[in-house]
Design a protein around this motif. Structure first.
Motif, short mmCIF file in Angstrom:
data_model
loop_
_atom_site.label_atom_id
_atom_site.label_comp_id
_atom_site.label_asym_id
_atom_site.label_seq_id
_atom_site.Cartn_x
_atom_site.Cartn_y
_atom_site.Cartn_z
N ASP A 1 0.73 -1.19 0.08
CA ASP A 1 0.04 -0.03 0.04
C ASP A 1 0.89 1.12 -0.04
O ASP A 1 1.38 1.92 1.07
N ASN A 2 1.31 1.78 -1.25
CA ASN A 2 2.07 2.71 -1.23
C ASN A 2 1.71 4.19 -0.53
O ASN A 2 2.25 4.89 0.28
N PRO A 3 0.16 4.50 -0.71
CA PRO A 3 -0.10 5.92 -0.05
C PRO A 3 0.08 5.44 1.37
O PRO A 3 0.37 6.49 2.36
N ALA A 4 -0.22 4.29 2.06
CA ALA A 4 0.03 4.14 3.28
C ALA A 4 1.41 4.18 3.76
O ALA A 4 1.56 4.47 5.09
N LEU A 5 2.23 3.92 3.01
CA LEU A 5 3.63 3.87 3.34
C LEU A 5 3.96 5.46 3.65
O LEU A 5 4.47 5.69 4.75
N GLY A 6 3.44 6.28 2.99
CA GLY A 6 3.58 7.81 3.30
C GLY A 6 2.79 8.10 4.80
O GLY A 6 3.17 9.10 5.40
N ARG A 7 1.59 7.74 4.68
CA ARG A 7 0.83 7.87 5.81
C ARG A 7 1.11 7.60 7.01
O ARG A 7 0.99 8.32 7.95
N ILE A 46 4.86 5.49 -7.89
CA ILE A 46 5.08 4.90 -6.61
C ILE A 46 5.68 6.28 -5.61
O ILE A 46 4.98 6.31 -4.73
N ASP A 47 6.42 6.73 -6.22
CA ASP A 47 6.99 7.88 -5.51
C ASP A 47 5.75 9.06 -5.32
O ASP A 47 5.67 9.48 -4.06
N ASN A 48 5.24 9.20 -6.26
CA ASN A 48 4.06 10.15 -6.31
C ASN A 48 2.92 9.90 -5.30
O ASN A 48 2.47 10.64 -4.30
N GLN A 49 2.57 8.44 -5.45
CA GLN A 49 1.54 8.12 -4.36
C GLN A 49 1.93 8.25 -2.82
O GLN A 49 1.23 8.54 -1.97
N ARG A 50 3.28 7.58 -2.58
CA ARG A 50 3.73 7.84 -1.24
C ARG A 50 3.69 9.38 -0.77
O ARG A 50 3.48 9.61 0.38
N VAL A 51 4.30 10.37 -1.76
CA VAL A 51 4.43 11.65 -1.35
C VAL A 51 2.80 12.38 -1.11
O VAL A 51 2.92 12.81 0.07
N GLU A 52 2.28 11.77 -1.77
CA GLU A 52 0.48 12.39 -1.64
C GLU A 52 0.31 11.83 -0.39
O GLU A 52 -0.45 12.45 0.54
#
Lengths: 314, 342
Positions: free
Chosen positions: A133-139, A165-171
């Motif tokens: 879960d890429n967004p969750a890695l950032g979250r 991936i980078d975009n999703q994580r940063v977002e």
């Protein structure tokens, strides 16, 4: 490149030749990014482990591993997989958009497609999708930083190789971060230790006060640690990475560094899950259809043991 | 420059630089251009962010530049001789991997950590000198284009590193690293060792290229191999030596690099060859050979490092455009030195 393609083509021809000789051969192509950074190194390690294990266990199983250094190479690779002889394709796409059409083409020829991690741009091509879960890695990173800086503060972020991936994580990171916490800047350090070191050196020159660093990658964290040490600013801020690299997980587990209290899991071993399940689907006819999202969790001192693989290169 | 001019330049190699000057008072753009670009860059940086010209920041950038810088000094020799070496980045990674593996293996056996370091460094030097020898031999004895030989070597060494590291990272033993660490982070008189080594290598490289028989033969071969051969220059031996010099430079750079992060990965030294070649060309060395400028190379390396440093210190440009900024500065820096080559 050409040599590699020839070799792959030759391998495929060889496989095609034996097809008539033996019955019920199951052929699975595995296409993943080459080991160009730590996480991808772990990916390759776990893929090879799974393939060795399965091929020893099932003699009628043939698994071909392809690694590509970029999206174009990966498209070439899977075009070379003579789909007529393939039972299944397990693919971790380098980029979603460029890989969508070639994978769709293969799927349309009746090949079972398992997509790992990054999804394709068009839904419904793959039968099975397993992803972190890429967004969750950032979250998760942002939520931890929120909890440590309840009164607000200043963080510097680092971006990875410019990809979805980078975009999703940063977002995900930005969305979850408290509005009282300011992101001073976000430069690309490409999930790389050397570049993490250089970018952090420059951040340290530029910003007199930093409360936290989000690197989104554990390899990068190691570079950041050294830059902080050189500048004599160790302990001034804490660092949150991601991926679950063994050196970092060990630090978290032993509590050996105050400034690396946690990291966020993003296990490269998910490729093994994908290969094993796909193989079992054909060997043992277990049902496999749908989506499987691995939880992304915060690795803390308490649960670090679960994420610690001393034998993995990552 | 026409072929004839180039040949003439080599005849004048005994008085480097003078052969190209049309009159005593004319500005030598080739030498001046890169310096001007550097000055503009520093001026611009100082305006955008005063931190840019702080001693600490410049010291960081200089130390970071030292690896590429020392490698680029070697590349100046190869390029001046009319060759090219694309394998330096992979060679650096391979040498770093070898050093780390040997140091880790020697650490429990050796009487002191220093002995383990010495063993590792010796092994690291050995492999790069060997790689340089193989490159040089394939080019001179095997008569294969340098571009192809070194492209092949690049692939071989890069794969070996990935294989060594199992796709992950090779990490230096903790105790050894603490002993070895001062080589990157220590120094004297406010200058860190990498900066001192960079400076020393530039002085030495400049002396060898301009004032020794070897250096002049390199330039002569780069101008015209045939003329050099008729002049009884041992062309093959000199060319081979140029690749060995490159190997030694890589080893010195790696000797300074390993203590910085104490690790080697499949991405170590990625694209260093292009950075080194770009620095050499920005500095006014001719890509086709015949004229080499060590100090130009030093300026070229500084320009490249300062750009990325400046981009990190400011937030004007989207980070997606970093590469575009670097590309533009490279082209402008080379444009600035064009008049003398007309």
């Amino acid at each position: 490149m050409t040599l590699k393609r020839t070799l792959i083509a030759a391998t495929m021809l060889g496989l095609a030749g034996t097809a008539t000789a033996q019955e019920e051969k199951i052929r699975i192509g595995v296409s993943i990014p080459a080991a160009t950074h730590g996480w991808a190194g772990g990916l390759n390690y776990h893929a090879r482990q799974a393939i060795d294990r399965l091929q020893t266990q099932y003699p009628n199983l043939e698994i071909v591993l392809q690694t590509a250094a970029n999206a174009t190479e990966q498209v070439n690779d899977i075009e070379d997989l003579n789909s007529g002889t393939m039972t299944a394709l397990v693919i971790l796409p380098f980029e979603s958009a460029p890989l969508t059409a070639p994978v769709k083409e293969i799927a349309s020829q009746g090949v079972y497609v398992t997509v790992v991690d990054r999804g394709l741009s068009e839904p419904g091509i793959e039968t099975f999708h397993i992803a972190g879960d890429n967004p969750a890695l950032g979250r998760e990173a942002a939520l931890y930083i929120n909890s440590k800086l309840p009164d607000g503060g200043e963080v510097v972020a680092m971006r990875g190789i410019p990809t979805e991936i980078d975009n999703q994580r940063v977002e995900g990171f930005k969305k979850a971060l408290n509005s009282s916490i300011k992101i001073l800047d976000e430069k690309h350090s490409n999930w790389n230790r050397d570049e993490g070191f250089a970018v952090m050196q420059d951040y340290l020159q530029r910003f007199p006060k930093i409360d936290a660093v989000w690197t989104q990658d554990d390899d990068t964290t190691l570079g950041v640690i050294d830059a902080a040490r050189q500048a004599g600013r160790e302990g001034e801020f804490f660092i949150v990475g991601g991926g679950g690299m063994k050196q970092i997980v060990q630090m978290v587990k032993e509590g050996s560094r105050q400034d690396v209290p946690v990291t966020v899991s993003y296990p490269p071993s998910m490729i093994a899950t994908a290969i094993e399940l796909t193989a079992e689907h054909f060997v043992s006819k277990i049902p496999l259809d749908g989506r499987y999202i691995l939880n992304t969790s915060l690795i803390t001192k308490e649960n670090a043991d679960l994420f610690y693989f001393p034998d993995s290169p990552y | 420059m026409t072929q004839q001019d180039t040949t003439r330049a080599s005849v004048f190699a005994a008085h480097p630089g003078r052969g190209e000057e049309k009159s005593r008072f004319q500005i030598d753009y080739a030498a001046f251009g890169p310096l001007l670009a550097l000055a503009i860059l520093i001026g611009l940086g100082a305006i955008l962010n005063p931190t840019f010209i702080s001693i600490d920041n410049l010291e960081n950038v200089l130390a970071r530049s030292a690896f590429i810088g020392i490698i680029a000094i070697g590349a100046t020799f190869v390029i001046t001789s009319g060759g090219i070496d694309l394998s330096v980045g992979s060679m650096a990674a391979f040498s770093a991997a070898t050093m780390i593996v040997v140091m880790n293996a020697a650490a429990p056996l050796a009487s002191s950590g220093y002995a383990a370091i010495a063993a590792g460094v010796a092994a690291g030097f050995l492999v790069t000198v060997l790689a340089g020898l193989v490159n040089g031999a394939a080019i001179t004895l095997g008569r294969i284009e340098p571009f192809i030989v070194t492209l092949g070597m690049m692939g071989i060494l890069r794969s070996l590193v990935t294989w060594f590291a199992d796709g992950g990272a090779l990490t230096l033993d903790f105790a050894v690293r603490e002993l070895y660490r001062p080589v990157y982070f220590g120094g004297v008189l406010g200058l860190s060792w990498p900066v001192i080594a960079f400076l020393a290598m530039a002085l030495l490289g400049d002396f060898v290229l301009r004032r020794t028989v070897f250096g002049r033969h390199i330039a002569a071969i780069g101008s015209s191999e045939d003329v050099a051969r008729y002049s009884a220059i041992k062309v093959s031996r000199i060319k081979l030596l140029a690749y060995v010099v490159q190997g030694v430079c890589v080893a010195i750079a790696v000797f300074l690099y390993v203590p910085r992060l104490g690790s080697a990965t499949p991405s170590t030294g990625l694209l260093w060859e292009l950075e080194a070649i770009a620095a050499v060309i920005i500095g006014g060395t001719l890509l086709k050979g015949g004229r080499g400028r060590i100090w130009g190379t030093v300026v070229g390396v500084l320009i490249l490092s300062l750009i990325s440093n400046l981009l990190n210190l400011t937030s004007i440009v989207s980070p997606y455009l970093n590469g575009a900024m670097q590309g533009a500065v490279v082209i402008i820096a080379v444009l600035l030195q064009r008049p003398s080559q007309r």
